[in-house]
Design a protein around this motif. Sequence first.
Motif, PDB file in Angstrom:
ATOM      1  N   GLN A  38       0.951  -1.174   0.175  1.00  0.00           N
ATOM      2  CA  GLN A  38       0.068  -0.029  -0.089  1.00  0.00           C
ATOM      3  C   GLN A  38       0.723   1.196   0.031  1.00  0.00           C
ATOM      4  O   GLN A  38       2.150   1.282   0.369  1.00  0.00           O
ATOM      5  CB  GLN A  38      -0.969   0.086   1.338  1.00  0.00           C
ATOM      6  N   PRO A  39       0.351   2.357  -0.327  1.00  0.00           N
ATOM      7  CA  PRO A  39       1.206   3.802  -0.570  1.00  0.00           C
ATOM      8  C   PRO A  39       1.612   3.907   1.045  1.00  0.00           C
ATOM      9  O   PRO A  39       0.944   3.755   2.054  1.00  0.00           O
ATOM     10  CB  PRO A  39       0.024   4.658  -0.826  1.00  0.00           C
ATOM     11  N   LEU A  40       2.880   4.478   1.086  1.00  0.00           N
ATOM     12  CA  LEU A  40       3.490   4.915   2.588  1.00  0.00           C
ATOM     13  C   LEU A  40       2.586   6.071   3.016  1.00  0.00           C
ATOM     14  O   LEU A  40       2.290   6.900   2.258  1.00  0.00           O
ATOM     15  CB  LEU A  40       4.863   5.026   2.204  1.00  0.00           C
ATOM     16  N   LEU A  41       2.529   6.025   4.225  1.00  0.00           N
ATOM     17  CA  LEU A  41       2.038   7.189   5.009  1.00  0.00           C
ATOM     18  C   LEU A  41       3.048   8.007   5.493  1.00  0.00           C
ATOM     19  O   LEU A  41       4.022   7.583   6.025  1.00  0.00           O
ATOM     20  CB  LEU A  41       1.227   6.669   6.079  1.00  0.00           C
ATOM     21  N   SER A  42       2.945   9.124   5.546  1.00  0.00           N
ATOM     22  CA  SER A  42       3.804  10.412   6.123  1.00  0.00           C
ATOM     23  C   SER A  42       3.201  10.715   7.656  1.00  0.00           C
ATOM     24  O   SER A  42       2.068  11.201   7.673  1.00  0.00           O
ATOM     25  CB  SER A  42       3.888  11.678   5.413  1.00  0.00           C
ATOM     26  N   LEU A  43       3.937  10.282   8.657  1.00  0.00           N
ATOM     27  CA  LEU A  43       3.515  10.503  10.045  1.00  0.00           C
ATOM     28  C   LEU A  43       4.136  12.061  10.590  1.00  0.00           C
ATOM     29  O   LEU A  43       5.512  11.832  10.458  1.00  0.00           O
ATOM     30  CB  LEU A  43       3.621   9.145  11.004  1.00  0.00           C
ATOM     31  N   ARG A  44       3.758  12.676  11.232  1.00  0.00           N
ATOM     32  CA  ARG A  44       4.254  13.696  11.897  1.00  0.00           C
ATOM     33  C   ARG A  44       5.194  13.054  13.201  1.00  0.00           C
ATOM     34  O   ARG A  44       4.962  12.402  13.848  1.00  0.00           O
ATOM     35  CB  ARG A  44       3.301  14.734  12.395  1.00  0.00           C
ATOM     36  N   SER A  45       6.507  13.809  13.366  1.00  0.00           N
ATOM     37  CA  SER A  45       7.242  13.200  14.090  1.00  0.00           C
ATOM     38  C   SER A  45       6.870  13.800  15.515  1.00  0.00           C
ATOM     39  O   SER A  45       6.353  14.944  15.674  1.00  0.00           O
ATOM     40  CB  SER A  45       8.840  13.725  13.791  1.00  0.00           C
ATOM     41  N   THR A  46       7.228  12.991  16.727  1.00  0.00           N
ATOM     42  CA  THR A  46       6.920  13.347  17.826  1.00  0.00           C
ATOM     43  C   THR A  46       8.338  14.318  18.289  1.00  0.00           C
ATOM     44  O   THR A  46       9.316  14.169  17.845  1.00  0.00           O
ATOM     45  CB  THR A  46       6.831  12.352  18.705  1.00  0.00           C
ATOM     46  N   LEU A  47       7.820  14.830  19.594  1.00  0.00           N
ATOM     47  CA  LEU A  47       8.963  15.916  20.218  1.00  0.00           C
ATOM     48  C   LEU A  47      10.255  14.993  20.417  1.00  0.00           C
ATOM     49  O   LEU A  47      11.475  15.316  20.256  1.00  0.00           O
ATOM     50  CB  LEU A  47       8.577  16.477  21.351  1.00  0.00           C
ATOM     51  N   THR A  48      10.112  13.776  21.123  1.00  0.00           N
ATOM     52  CA  THR A  48      11.176  12.827  21.159  1.00  0.00           C
ATOM     53  C   THR A  48      11.804  12.335  20.118  1.00  0.00           C
ATOM     54  O   THR A  48      13.095  12.204  20.274  1.00  0.00           O
ATOM     55  CB  THR A  48      10.639  11.467  22.027  1.00  0.00           C
ATOM     56  N   GLU A  49      11.282  12.219  18.975  1.00  0.00           N
ATOM     57  CA  GLU A  49      11.909  11.792  17.806  1.00  0.00           C
ATOM     58  C   GLU A  49      12.709  12.879  17.124  1.00  0.00           C
ATOM     59  O   GLU A  49      13.802  12.422  16.534  1.00  0.00           O
ATOM     60  CB  GLU A  49      10.771  11.238  16.808  1.00  0.00           C
ATOM     61  N   ILE A  50      12.428  13.948  17.457  1.00  0.00           N
ATOM     62  CA  ILE A  50      13.135  15.180  16.608  1.00  0.00           C
ATOM     63  C   ILE A  50      14.118  15.744  17.740  1.00  0.00           C
ATOM     64  O   ILE A  50      14.950  16.658  17.304  1.00  0.00           O
ATOM     65  CB  ILE A  50      12.326  16.166  16.070  1.00  0.00           C
ATOM     66  N   THR A  51      13.961  15.547  18.957  1.00  0.00           N
ATOM     67  CA  THR A  51      15.006  16.182  19.930  1.00  0.00           C
ATOM     68  C   THR A  51      16.108  15.388  20.535  1.00  0.00           C
ATOM     69  O   THR A  51      16.719  15.802  21.109  1.00  0.00           O
ATOM     70  CB  THR A  51      14.247  17.032  21.123  1.00  0.00           C
ATOM     71  N   GLY A  52      15.739  14.247  20.428  1.00  0.00           N
ATOM     72  CA  GLY A  52      16.752  13.009  21.069  1.00  0.00           C
ATOM     73  C   GLY A  52      16.948  12.049  20.252  1.00  0.00           C
ATOM     74  O   GLY A  52      16.437  11.853  19.452  1.00  0.00           O
ATOM     75  N   PHE A 174      15.728  10.828  16.864  1.00  0.00           N
ATOM     76  CA  PHE A 174      15.676   9.298  16.349  1.00  0.00           C
ATOM     77  C   PHE A 174      15.240   9.305  15.020  1.00  0.00           C
ATOM     78  O   PHE A 174      15.418   8.428  14.247  1.00  0.00           O
ATOM     79  CB  PHE A 174      14.510   8.447  17.325  1.00  0.00           C
ATOM     80  N   SER A 175      14.531  10.204  14.749  1.00  0.00           N
ATOM     81  CA  SER A 175      14.025  10.215  13.152  1.00  0.00           C
ATOM     82  C   SER A 175      14.914  10.590  12.267  1.00  0.00           C
ATOM     83  O   SER A 175      14.826  10.380  10.956  1.00  0.00           O
ATOM     84  CB  SER A 175      12.831  11.344  13.002  1.00  0.00           C
ATOM     85  N   GLN A 176      16.220  11.095  12.748  1.00  0.00           N
ATOM     86  CA  GLN A 176      17.292  11.242  11.868  1.00  0.00           C
ATOM     87  C   GLN A 176      18.490  10.330  11.895  1.00  0.00           C
ATOM     88  O   GLN A 176      19.378  10.207  12.557  1.00  0.00           O
ATOM     89  CB  GLN A 176      18.163  12.556  12.282  1.00  0.00           C
ATOM     90  N   ARG A 177      18.230   9.219  11.286  1.00  0.00           N
ATOM     91  CA  ARG A 177      19.079   7.989  11.571  1.00  0.00           C
ATOM     92  C   ARG A 177      19.346   7.323  10.048  1.00  0.00           C
ATOM     93  O   ARG A 177      18.409   7.250   9.384  1.00  0.00           O
ATOM     94  CB  ARG A 177      18.406   6.955  12.191  1.00  0.00           C
TER      95      ARG A 177
END
Length: 243
Positions: A38-52, A174-177
Amino acid sequence: MGAGGMDLDLEFAPRDAAAHPPALAPIYRSTLLRAPRQPLLSLRSTLTEITGPIFGESELDPIDADLTRNHARDGDPIGERITLHGRVLDGDARAVPGVLVEIWQANAGGRYRHTNDSFTAAIDPNFGGCGRVITDAEGRYRFRTIRPGPYPFPNRENDWRPAHIHYSVFGQGFSQRLITQSYFEGDPLIARDAILGTMPDVAARQRLVATLDMEASAPFEALAWRFDIVLRGRGASRFESVA
């Protein structure tokens, strides 16, 4: 100059998705089972994912980057000792300091220290196969390790993976890996590898090959291999498919 000293007039180079391996590639049999339907979904990153997380030198042991010592119990690991080094750079060739670089690999016989690895090569009791380091102010990283061996994998009738080392590179969250792997210059199995063969861009494949670096080699001790990791831009290291 923009915030943080960045030049805002630099040309933005979007990621070339066509150069990355497709999620579904019949030459690599396991993608038939795990590629999304199925087409991929784009989910908003949480604060934890973008700051740690935030990694510091105090969290690492001094021998974490020395795979010839960090798991040794009663002797030295078997195999050719090598130095693996390079720089983590952005798309404009600027150093990226303070990022956590982790590696994992098979031993000299081509065996991972993992319960699911059923290859008949022996486990080396003095080699764990993983290490980590934080890049310095110039974006440099360095590992001392054992050159891994090739190993067979269930794909086509007689497929073997070239000797390679896996990398995980964390950015500021975490989202920058980036998860990727490097091969060794001159390995004849590179041209036969079904996984690397899923990449349509030949030049992009070449950017995954570590080059022999005699200047960084230690005489009578260890050859050195250099592998620079580019996080964004036209020269970016390819992302390993995680579909």
